[in-house]
Design a protein around this motif. Structure first.
Motif, PDB file in Angstrom:
ATOM      1  N   HIS A 189       0.882   8.451   6.433  1.00 49.80           N
ATOM      2  CA  HIS A 189       0.117   7.061   6.257  1.00 49.80           C
ATOM      3  C   HIS A 189       1.316   6.168   5.878  1.00 49.80           C
ATOM      4  O   HIS A 189       1.288   5.122   6.248  1.00 49.80           O
ATOM      5  CB  HIS A 189      -0.862   7.208   5.175  1.00 49.80           C
ATOM      6  CG  HIS A 189      -1.718   5.895   4.882  1.00 49.80           C
ATOM      7  ND1 HIS A 189      -2.139   5.241   6.040  1.00 49.80           N
ATOM      8  CD2 HIS A 189      -1.699   5.283   3.905  1.00 49.80           C
ATOM      9  CE1 HIS A 189      -2.869   4.229   5.351  1.00 49.80           C
ATOM     10  NE2 HIS A 189      -2.446   4.139   4.231  1.00 49.80           N
TER      11      HIS A 189
ATOM     12  N   TYR B 177       0.994  11.054  -3.151  1.00 51.27           N
ATOM     13  CA  TYR B 177       1.821  12.152  -2.564  1.00 51.27           C
ATOM     14  C   TYR B 177       2.269  12.874  -3.800  1.00 51.27           C
ATOM     15  O   TYR B 177       2.395  14.307  -3.705  1.00 51.27           O
ATOM     16  CB  TYR B 177       2.796  11.778  -1.576  1.00 51.27           C
ATOM     17  CG  TYR B 177       3.801  12.892  -1.214  1.00 51.27           C
ATOM     18  CD1 TYR B 177       3.290  13.782  -0.212  1.00 51.27           C
ATOM     19  CD2 TYR B 177       5.201  13.109  -1.544  1.00 51.27           C
ATOM     20  CE1 TYR B 177       4.177  14.844   0.004  1.00 51.27           C
ATOM     21  CE2 TYR B 177       5.919  13.965  -1.212  1.00 51.27           C
ATOM     22  CZ  TYR B 177       5.543  14.963  -0.496  1.00 51.27           C
ATOM     23  OH  TYR B 177       6.445  15.764  -0.039  1.00 51.27           O
TER      24      TYR B 177
ATOM     25  N   THR C 280       0.225   4.988  -1.954  1.00 48.22           N
ATOM     26  CA  THR C 280       0.180   6.181  -1.250  1.00 48.22           C
ATOM     27  C   THR C 280       1.354   7.286  -1.434  1.00 48.22           C
ATOM     28  O   THR C 280       0.987   8.267  -1.861  1.00 48.22           O
ATOM     29  CB  THR C 280       0.675   5.827   0.396  1.00 48.22           C
ATOM     30  OG1 THR C 280      -0.466   4.698   0.648  1.00 48.22           O
ATOM     31  CG2 THR C 280       0.640   6.737   1.027  1.00 48.22           C
TER      32      THR C 280
ATOM     33  N   GLU D 210       0.851  -1.135   0.023  1.00 48.33           N
ATOM     34  CA  GLU D 210       0.023   0.073   0.065  1.00 48.33           C
ATOM     35  C   GLU D 210       0.647   1.280  -0.166  1.00 48.33           C
ATOM     36  O   GLU D 210       0.372   2.211  -0.443  1.00 48.33           O
ATOM     37  CB  GLU D 210      -0.891  -0.060   1.504  1.00 48.33           C
ATOM     38  CG  GLU D 210      -2.121   1.014   0.878  1.00 48.33           C
ATOM     39  CD  GLU D 210      -3.024   0.955   2.375  1.00 48.33           C
ATOM     40  OE1 GLU D 210      -3.630   1.880   2.461  1.00 48.33           O
ATOM     41  OE2 GLU D 210      -3.239  -0.086   2.801  1.00 48.33           O
TER      42      GLU D 210
ATOM     43  N   ARG E 190       0.107  12.148   3.292  1.00 44.71           N
ATOM     44  CA  ARG E 190       0.109  10.654   2.757  1.00 44.71           C
ATOM     45  C   ARG E 190       1.572  10.221   3.311  1.00 44.71           C
ATOM     46  O   ARG E 190       1.905   9.043   3.301  1.00 44.71           O
ATOM     47  CB  ARG E 190       0.371  11.038   1.224  1.00 44.71           C
ATOM     48  CG  ARG E 190      -0.918  11.686   0.479  1.00 44.71           C
ATOM     49  CD  ARG E 190      -1.990  10.638   0.140  1.00 44.71           C
ATOM     50  NE  ARG E 190      -3.184  11.247  -0.255  1.00 44.71           N
ATOM     51  CZ  ARG E 190      -4.064  10.794  -0.931  1.00 44.71           C
ATOM     52  NH1 ARG E 190      -4.247   9.380  -0.849  1.00 44.71           N
ATOM     53  NH2 ARG E 190      -5.043  11.209  -1.503  1.00 44.71           N
TER      54      ARG E 190
END
Length: 602
Positions: A142, A131, A127, A123, A139
């Motif tokens: 995350h 960004y 992500t 993931e 982001r």
């Protein structure tokens, strides 16, 4: 019973397939030592599953290293994102390895944790892409959350494995990472934007070099972000400076993130594939140089900027020499340095000039500088567009001798460490190929013909033999008599001698190979495409792509592969320290400490 396939498996499979081609190159390199062999029943599942777990920890380790640098301010968010993106291929390989695993019933709980770990790492790819596209700093937060999730899941997998050496090894590896608390604070800022421009080329033509890096904003289309400021007064003042140059500006609200990291438990010593240190400059690095033990590390820019660092990456001094520079050299003991372009400057370790003014011996580009042992004097080679140059010698008081005679076309130069004799590789457009030996006083000592155009000349350790390297072969001569005594029939475009031995390393169309001075092949890596060749006392380093370097021990066994955080712009080595230095596109020097030499397994 086979567990039901999760919906994330298709995403993992797609990313794995897209990474398969790049992964094939990675598989050829030896990485870190694998965990101890362990018998856990159904080997068709457990063996590859343990490999996925350990490879996941390698990715987690790299991410945590960069998280620490982000919090310390030694990486910007953009640099952190670039460093994480460098692991996309490794993450894709994890997905490829996980998809076909079919756990037995007893391994289903452990497999769920392994799947969670890989899913979290997979993931990270979309992500970070989001960004890059949206420039939303959240982001990156995350990404850090996903890294923590992956680490926790690998720990749960290790616990589910059950007692044994594999579990102990995985948990010990996780413990080596240390533990930290990471806090993020949103900081409102004001961005000054300059534009609008049709594209980046138009922006660069108008702005020129006023910004260290230039990138069109993905949020404010057609505008370039010129800076961020905490107060309206600062932003207005910055905008007015651009307006005075006739450029339109706008000021927009943006959000920065402030990162704070608190160590709960410090990490253990890193692996050799992790940076020993990182140092940043405020200019684009075009060349690196280092002393034998890395007492002095030097970075230069074409515009004359120079930055010096100590053995741990500590900043020593910075200067702008105000002349164009192409390269630099550092004496073996780190007490002297030479910076050169069309001019030559000799400086001490603190950046103070030895000469009152720069030397310009012949209005040609000065291509190479070689220091004599002790740094008492140095040899300089010039060149021009026709690859025709001269050789000069300089001491602390100025020029000692030179230029060399017109019939000597200087393609390369070497210095005999024992006698001070200078060897010049001479190949001119008349088809005359020679090695010319010049005494320390500047007199002709020996001259002998070479079969083929010479691109490199080397001395053996004692200087007893001279090696002339051509595209087709390497010819070894007796330095005193000029007689050809051995020949190596291996075509090459790059060559080096291991400093601590008379091992000649050649890189060319057939790959990478090492030979004794008598022409005996010691080892070979067929088909390896080498873009840059470096050596230390114990290692051979071959750059194989814009970010990858393959590292071999002196006996030819492969230590592993390094992947830098961004494109390599320059590289150097501190031979006696077995330290590799790379300068990347993010204006940073990355130092890689190669391990102490140990006997190769098997």
């Amino acid at each position: 019973m086979r567990p039901p396939q999760r919906r994330d498996a298709s995403r993992r499979g797609f990313l794995a397939a897209s990474a398969a081609a790049a992964l094939a190159a990675f598989a050829a390199a030896c990485g870190e030592p694998a965990p101890p062999a362990v018998s856990l029943g159904a080997r068709p599942y457990w063996e590859p599953a343990l490999t996925v777990a350990t490879d996941s920890l390698d990715v987690v380790r790299t991410l945590e290293l960069n998280i620490r640098e982000l919090a310390a301010g030694s990486q910007t968010p953009e640099q952190f994102a670039a460093a994480a993106q460098a692991r996309f291929e490794a993450i894709g390989a994890l997905g490829q390895a996980l998809v076909p695993l079919n756990p037995p019933a007893t391994a289903v709980p452990a497999h769920r944790h392994l799947t969670t770990a890989v899913d979290a790492l997979v993931e990270i790819i979309p992500t970070l892409r989001a960004y890059e596209e949206l420039e939303e700093p959240e982001r990156l937060v995350h990404v850090i959350t996903l890294q923590k999730r992956a680490r926790s899941a690998v720990g749960a997998f290790a616990e589910a494995v059950g007692p044994g050496r594999a579990k102990d090894w995985l948990l010990a590896t996780i413990a080596e990472l240390g533990e930290f608390q990471f806090d993020v604070v949103r900081v409102p800022m004001l961005a000054v934007l300059v534009g609008p421009f049709d594209d980046e080329s138009a922006a660069r033509a108008r702005i020129g070099q006023r910004l260290p890096t230039l990138r069109m904003s993905r949020v404010f289309r057609r505008w370039v972000e010129a800076g961020r400021y905490p107060s309206p007064d600062e932003a207005d003042a910055a905008a007015r400076e651009w307006q005075l140059d006739g450029l339109a500006t706008r000021i927009e609200d943006v959000v920065d993130l402030a990162f704070k990291l608190t160590d709960v438990r410090a990490p253990s010593a890193g692996r050799w594939t992790e940076r020993a240190w990182l140092a940043r400059t405020d200019f684009d690095i075009t060349a690196l140089a280092a002393s034998d033990q890395a007492e002095l590390v030097l970075a230069i820019a074409r515009n004359g900027a120079v930055a010096a660092f100590g053995p741990d990456g500590d900043s020593r001094w910075t200067r702008n020499l105000k002349i164009p520079l192409s390269r630099a050299a550092v004496s073996g003991n780190g007490q002297l340095m030479a910076a050169h372009g069309f001019d030559l400057l000799l400086l001490d370790a603190e950046g103070r000039s030895i000469w009152r003014s720069p030397a310009r011996p012949d209005n040609q580009l000065l291509e190479d500088v070689v220091f004599a042992p002790g740094g008492d004097w140095l040899v300089v080679r010039s060149t021009n567009a026709s690859d025709v140059g001269h050789v000069f010698a300089f001491g602390h008081s100025g020029q000692l001798w030179g230029p060399t005679r017109a019939y000597i076309s200087a393609a390369d130069v070497a210095l005999n460490p024992d006698t001070g004799t200078v060897a010049v590789a001479s190949s001119n457009n008349r088809g005359e190929n020679h090695i010319v030996l010049i005494t320390p006083a500047g007199n002709l000592g020996q001259r002998f013909g070479v079969d083929g155009e010479v691109h490199k000349v080397l001395f053996t350790q004692t200087g007893e033999h001279t090696v002339a390297v051509t595209d087709r072969s390497s010819q070894i001569f007796d330095s005193a008599r000029g007689d050809l005594v051995w020949q190596i029939g291996y075509p090459s475009s790059a060559a080096a001698r291991l400093p601590a031995a008379d091992t000649i390393v050649l890189a060319g169309p057939n790959g990478l190979a090492a030979f004794s001075v008598t022409g005996t092949e010691l080892w070979q890596v067929p088909g390896l495409a080498v873009e840059r060749l470096l050596v230390t006392d114990a290692y051979v380093i071959a750059q194989t792509s814009e970010r990858a370097l393959a590292v071999f021990r002196a006996d030819g066994t492969q230590l592993g592969q390094l992947v830098t955080s961004s494109e390599i712009r320059a590289a150097a080595a501190a031979p006696a320290a077995n330290l590799l230095l790379t300068a990347n596109a993010q204006r940073a020097i990355e130092a890689w400490q190669l391990p102490d030499v140990e006997p190769a397994a098997g």
